[in-house]
Every structure is written in C-alpha cells, then in structure tokens.
Design a protein around this motif. Structure first.
Motif, short mmCIF file in Angstrom:
data_model
loop_
_atom_site.label_atom_id
_atom_site.label_comp_id
_atom_site.label_asym_id
_atom_site.label_seq_id
_atom_site.Cartn_x
_atom_site.Cartn_y
_atom_site.Cartn_z
N ASP A 149 13.20 8.03 11.34
CA ASP A 149 12.00 7.20 11.23
C ASP A 149 11.13 7.64 10.06
OD1 ASP A 149 12.74 5.64 13.38
OD2 ASP A 149 11.64 6.84 14.84
N LEU A 150 11.01 8.95 9.88
CA LEU A 150 10.23 9.46 8.75
C LEU A 150 10.92 9.14 7.42
CD1 LEU A 150 9.02 12.87 10.19
CD2 LEU A 150 7.57 10.95 9.53
N GLU A 151 12.24 9.17 7.42
CA GLU A 151 12.97 8.77 6.21
C GLU A 151 12.68 7.30 5.89
OE1 GLU A 151 17.05 9.61 6.94
OE2 GLU A 151 16.94 11.65 6.13
N MET A 152 12.59 6.48 6.92
CA MET A 152 12.28 5.07 6.72
C MET A 152 10.88 4.92 6.10
SD MET A 152 10.14 2.67 8.35
CE MET A 152 10.04 3.28 10.03
N LEU A 153 9.89 5.62 6.66
CA LEU A 153 8.52 5.53 6.14
C LEU A 153 8.43 6.12 4.73
CD1 LEU A 153 6.44 6.47 9.32
CD2 LEU A 153 6.69 4.21 8.27
N SER A 154 9.13 7.23 4.53
CA SER A 154 9.14 7.84 3.20
C SER A 154 9.80 6.90 2.19
CB SER A 154 9.89 9.18 3.24
OG SER A 154 9.90 9.79 1.96
N GLY A 155 10.85 6.20 2.64
CA GLY A 155 11.50 5.23 1.77
C GLY A 155 10.56 4.09 1.40
N ARG A 157 3.79 -2.94 8.79
CA ARG A 157 3.47 -3.56 10.09
C ARG A 157 4.72 -4.08 10.78
NH1 ARG A 157 2.88 -4.91 14.26
NH2 ARG A 157 1.17 -5.93 15.37
N ARG A 158 5.69 -4.58 9.99
CA ARG A 158 6.93 -5.09 10.59
C ARG A 158 7.72 -3.99 11.27
NH1 ARG A 158 6.57 -8.88 6.42
NH2 ARG A 158 7.42 -7.45 4.86
N GLN A 159 7.56 -2.75 10.82
CA GLN A 159 8.26 -1.65 11.46
C GLN A 159 7.77 -1.43 12.89
OE1 GLN A 159 10.95 -0.29 10.16
NE2 GLN A 159 10.63 -1.68 8.44
N HIS A 198 -1.85 9.31 -2.71
CA HIS A 198 -1.01 10.47 -3.00
C HIS A 198 -0.96 11.43 -1.80
CE1 HIS A 198 -0.20 9.25 -7.02
NE2 HIS A 198 -1.45 9.36 -7.44
N ASP A 199 -2.09 11.60 -1.13
CA ASP A 199 -2.11 12.46 0.07
C ASP A 199 -1.22 11.88 1.16
OD1 ASP A 199 -3.83 14.16 -1.20
OD2 ASP A 199 -5.63 13.46 -0.18
N LEU A 200 -1.26 10.57 1.31
CA LEU A 200 -0.40 9.91 2.31
C LEU A 200 1.06 10.15 1.99
CD1 LEU A 200 0.23 7.91 4.61
CD2 LEU A 200 -0.12 6.05 2.97
N ASN A 201 1.43 9.95 0.74
CA ASN A 201 2.81 10.15 0.32
C ASN A 201 3.24 11.61 0.54
OD1 ASN A 201 5.24 9.28 -0.80
ND2 ASN A 201 4.20 8.16 -2.42
N THR A 202 2.35 12.52 0.18
CA THR A 202 2.67 13.95 0.33
C THR A 202 2.81 14.34 1.80
OG1 THR A 202 1.48 14.49 -1.72
CG2 THR A 202 1.87 16.29 -0.16
N ASN A 203 1.89 13.86 2.64
CA ASN A 203 1.93 14.22 4.06
C ASN A 203 3.18 13.69 4.75
OD1 ASN A 203 -0.51 15.57 3.88
ND2 ASN A 203 -1.73 13.81 4.53
N VAL A 204 3.57 12.46 4.44
CA VAL A 204 4.80 11.92 5.04
C VAL A 204 6.01 12.71 4.55
CG1 VAL A 204 6.32 9.91 5.16
CG2 VAL A 204 3.86 9.62 5.39
#
Length: 624
Positions: free
Chosen positions: A92-98, A154-156, A550-556
């Motif tokens: 799931d995190l790979e999906m969000l990171s993607g 949101r679709r996720q 950038h913080d969001l991207n880094t945290n995920v």
C-alpha cells in the motif's frame, strides 16, 4: 497352537501391510501443500496363558499418528498474520509512493514554482495584460493539478473498501469450510489425519487475513475458531458471518461486524491484524494522511494569495478580489464536518488562522451540557463555547444547532482542500499588483499592518509612540487624524471610513504608510506575493507551501523504507516457522524409502509365519 500361530502371522501381515500403506500415502503426498507425515503406531497384543506360562500373541495397530506440534503450528499462524500485515502495508505504501512519484504529483511543485516565476515577470511590468494572463493560466494549472491528484488518491479509498469486501467474503467462505470439516469429523470415527491437514491449511489461510486463535471443544465436538480479539467465527459445527456495515458517523468509513442471529455486533479494528488490519489502516490512516497534507498545501496557498489580493489594488484601481476559491466558502465550511445521516446538528468549521492549522481528524462530542474535543494526536479536552463557537488550533467551529446529547461528529479541516481549490476569476485586470502599504513605511518590528476596508481616507500613516505604548493616525503631512490610542489596538481601527488592523510586535517609532490611491506601475503587492515562495507560514511557522509537498513525499518514502525492513524481518520469521513445521511434519523421501524396505521385509517375514502355520496344520490333519 497352529491356529494361534496363524492368527499371530495374520496380525503381523496386516500390521506390516498398514505400515506399507501409510508409507506409500506419505510418499504420494510429498508435494501436497499442508500435508503432515503419518506413521503407524503398533503395539504388542495381549498375551495368553497356557500351562502356567505366558505366550505372546503378536502385534496390532494402535493408531495412525500424524506428525504435528501445536506450538509450532501456533508460531506459524502468528508469523503468517504478521507477515501478511506487513507485506500488505508495504504494498500500500508502494502504491502511495508511486502516486507521489507520478508525473501528476511532480507537476504540483513545478506548477507552483512556474506560477511564482510568472508573478516575478509580472512584477517587472505590472500593467502588461499579457503577463497577467500568464499568471492566471499558471494559477489554473495549479488548481487543476491539485484537483486531479486529489481524485487519484481519493479513488484509492474506494479501492481499499472493495478489497475489504473481497477479504471479508473469503473469510466467510473459510469459516463455512471449517464448519463443514467439523461436521464431517463428527460423523466419522477418528483419527482424522487428512481432515486435520485440510483444517490447518484453512486456518493458515485465515491467519493471512486476521489474527486467529483455535481452541478444542469438549467431547470431540470440533474446535472454536476466534479471530481478532476473541470474536468467534466458528463454534464447533456452527459458523458466524462477518459483514461490513456503514461507519458512524462517517458512513463511507465502513467497519467490520459479526452477524449473530438477528443481531449485528460491531468489531473493533484495533486487534484484527493481518491483511484486514492493513487494509483498514491504509483506508483510515495512510490515504487520509496524504489527502490532509495535500489539502493543507492547497488551503495554505489559496488563503495566502487571496489575502494578499485583498491588500492591494488591481489594474482598474479597485480592491483586489479572490483569485482562488475562498477557503471559508459556504461549501468548504460544511464539508469539514462529518455527522451521522440522522443528525439534526448544524455546524460549520472556519479556518481563522492558517499558521497553527493541524491535519488529521478531530472528534467533537456533546454530553448534554459540555463539549469535548479529541485532537488528531488523541488528546481529549473540554472546550468552551463563546458566541456559539468553539475556537481550537486556528479553527472556529460555529454551532448553529447543538448536537444531541451523547452525539459525536468528526471535524476534518483539510481533507477536501485539494479537491475544492478552483480559480475563480478569468479577468487578468483583477490581479492586485499595487500594495496598500506604501514604500515609505518604516517598520523594524514584527507587527502586521493590514487594510480591512477602503473608505474615504486614501492616504495616511500609523505611527507608534517613542515608548511603544501608543499609536496615532496622521495624514501624509503630519496632521493628526486620530488622537493617540493604547497600542496594540484591541480590534480594527476605523478612520474616515477606512478600517485597518495593527498587530502587536511593533518597535517604538515604527511607521506604517497606507496608500489607497491607484498608482500606475505599482508592484508592491506582487513583491509580497513572491515572498510566499519562501515564507514559512504553515506548520506553526516551520514550512513553506512547497515544503508541505516535499515533506509529504519524504515521510511516505521513510514509511515505505521502514515497512520494507519490517517485511523482511517478518518474512524471515515466517520462513523459520515453516522450516520448523517441515522438520516435524514434512515427508523425507529417503526416510520413507528406508521404511518401505523395512516394512516390506516385515511383511515377507510375517507371510512365512503364516506359511509355517499352514504347513503345521496340514501335517496335523495328515496324522489322522
């Protein structure tokens, strides 16, 4: 004695035959998943007494034993649950990171920086309508980009709900299959070695979805299968049903429940674990986190730009209007409140101060006399109501109609922010390039001077006294328009129809000059807008708008890295448990081949005993 010898040989042959059959059964199922090696347990038959002496009567089969270790099975089930949970979390995190690494996501900071570049170009030629149109075009790209990415994330949420439905459906199927095995065990005498293998295989699959506990029932009535924190899915020969019911107060946040007869019992998701636990965590925590951060970015950017628009004059000399949707629009303030469908409460949530704004979900509850707020970090406190409103963390919760006693609603300040931002003007002349605050201002402190309403007074100065305790309003020639007042003022100050605010933080002798007269080529407000690119006005003064992304991207990314490491550890634990099971229950072909030879020799030797008995019996008959 010949008959005794014949019976002894017969039993010996039958025992060897059953050992050969069992060994063949093991060899045949060497590649069968979940199969446990079986072995024949033989015992000495009861002896007989003849002439005061005891004579042995051979061998018999006591049991066909299944190689099995309850502790090893429990360890495997626990490690299976843990591994399934962490693997699903990693995916799931790979999906969000993607998603955050997608072209659509990367366009967010690119479009923001492109817009600031357009503002910089406009500042060089504020009256250029072409440059103004480019600013609006870039602003529209920002809004559309945020809308699209909000929709992708949101679709996720809907995908997670669908995965939950499929998971619950499979769990119900497994429960029914386990129930049927229990019924079959009740109808047939034991031992049920092959049925137990099937039973444990189903339990292992169920363990992927949730934490499972299996306890035997008395009088060989099968087993009780509990999931999560002790909820009974199978009780002997009866199986319960799991269901997904509407969440409360958010109906879209569907939750687990157990159907018991005509009743429905909600299940807490805290101890579910496994794939189901990961799905719920992704839907209720990870996806909302991304949406909340994107929403804060959109709200922080739109609010700052709209506010500066109101602090300047456009190309036609009018007060600047909003460029983006008002963050406190009628739709926005309603959408931040989630109440039950049958609720009669009427609440609106306004964002009064961006700086302390927090993401996440607040819970507001009314006990009939007092209101209690639970913050996103879990802290719960009683809050006061002033003028039918509750103020907390930069939010103003307007209560138009009280909650019912005991009712609870959810407050999501930024969840829909990225989906609601829109460009609300297509008139390039309405960009407020000229600032109200004139270049002759001399302010060394941190006070903020802002115009609230333009009236007849167009040019004036606000001067702080030498001791910093008072302020006065004068015209540009030094004539006093308002006598000295205590500093800082408690609210807005109005002079000749023009209202302004002045915050605390000014230094003695600070001077703020206002100029509401249109001036061709003025770009003071554009220079202030440019500062938004580096102004840390979010997260308590620690982050810029682009920092949020950038913080969001880094945290995920960090969460994904941690999840990958935990998955690797849980994979090793699961493999270790499987190896232990294999060492106990697995079929070793070399060992089985040796057993085959051994039992074959025993079978042949036992046959010779029967042959000797037959020859002896024939000899006795011939003597007659």
């Amino acid at each position: 004695m010949a008959s005794d010898l014949l019976g002894l040989g017969t039993q010996s042959v039958l025992t060897a035959q059953r050992q050969l059959n069992t060994t063949g059964h093991n060899i045949s199922n060497v590649n069968t998943e979940g199969y446990s090696r079986q072995s024949v347990i033989q015992g000495t038959s009861d002896p007989r007494q003849f002439g005061g002496q005891t004579y042995g009567m051979g061998v018999h089969v006591e049991n066909v034993r299944r190689s099995w270790d309850q502790f090893a099975v429990n360890e495997l089930n626990l490690s299976t649950t843990n591994y399934a949970n962490r693997l699903d979390t990693e995916e799931d995190l790979e999906m969000l990171s993607g998603l955050l690494s997608s072209v659509s996501s990367k366009k967010i900071p690119e479009n923001l920086n492109g817009w600031f570049d357009a503002i910089k170009s406009l500042a060089d030629s504020p009256n250029d309508v072409g440059s103004r149109k480019i600013v609006l075009e870039k602003a529209n790209l920002i809004a559309q980009n945020l809308n699209d990415f909000h929709g992708d994330v949101r679709r996720q949420h809907d995908v997670a709900n669908k995965k939950l439905e499929l998971g619950v459906e499979r769990m119900n199927q497994i429960g029914t299959e386990i129930r049927d095995i229990h019924r079959l065990m009740m109808r047939t005498p034991g031992p049920h070695n092959d049925l137990m293998d099937t039973h444990e295989k189903l339990i292992a699959e169920l363990s992927e979805y949730t934490k499972v506990t299996v306890t035997p029932r008395s009088n060989r009535e099968g087993f009780n299968v509990h999931i999560g924190n002790g909820h009974t899915l199978v009780s002997g020969t009866e199986a319960s049903k799991l269901a997904l019911i509407d969440g409360f107060p958010d109906a879209q946040q569907r939750r687990l429940a157990m159907i018991e007869g005509q009743g429905i019992k909600p299940i807490s998701s805290k101890d579910i674990d496994g794939k189901i636990g990961s799905m719920l965590d992704t839907r209720d925590e990870k996806i909302p986190y991304v949406l909340d951060e994107l929403g804060k970015l959109a709200i922080g950017f739109a609010n700052a730009v709209n506010h500066l628009q109101s602090q300047g004059l456009d190309l036609k000399g009018n007060v600047g209007e909003n460029m983006f949707t008002d963050v406190n629009s009628a739709i926005a303030v309603k959408s931040r409140v989630v109440a039950a469908s049958n609720s009669t409460a009427d609440l609106e949530v306004y964002i009064d101060d961006i700086k302390p704004l927090k993401t996440g979900e607040y819970s507001l509850q009314y006990d009939g006399s007092d209101y209690f707020v639970t913050r996103p970090d879990g802290d719960r406190e009683q809050v006061g109501v002033s003028n039918n409103a509750i103020s907390i963390d930069g939010l103003r919760i307007q209560i138009n109609q009280d909650l019912a006693s005991g009712e609870r609603v959810l407050i999501r300040p930024t969840r829909s922010g990225a989906g609601q931002i829109q460009l609300v003007t297509n008139d390039a002349t309405k960009i407020a390039a000229q600032s109200y605050e004139a270049s002759t201002s001399f302010a060394q402190g941190k006070a903020v001077f802002e115009i609230e309403q333009a009236g007849a007074l167009k040019e004036f100065e606000v001067i702080v006294s030498p001791d910093g305790s008072q302020f006065a309003v004068t015209d540009t020639r030094g004539n006093v328009l308002q006598q000295p007042q205590p500093y800082p003022p408690t609210g807005s100050v109005t002079v000749q129809g023009t209202s302004f605010t002045l915050s605390e933080g000014a230094m003695p002798n600070d001077k703020f000059t206002a100029n509401l007269v249109p001036s061709e080529g003025g770009n003071g407000n554009l220079r202030k807008i440019l500062h938004l690119q580096t102004d840390k006005h979010l997260n308590g003064g620690e982050s810029t708008v682009i920092d949020i992304y950038h913080d969001l991207n880094t945290n995920v990314g960090l969460k994904l890295s941690t999840a990958s490491k935990l998955t690797d550890v849980s994979r090793v634990e699961k493999n270790s448990a499987e190896e232990r099971i294999a060492s106990i229950s697995g079929v070793n072909l070399d060992e089985e081949a040796a057993n085959m030879m051994k039992f074959q020799q025993a079978y042949m030797a036992s046959s010779r005993v029967m042959q000797a008995a037959n020859e002896t019996f024939d000899t006795i008959l011939a003597l007659r």
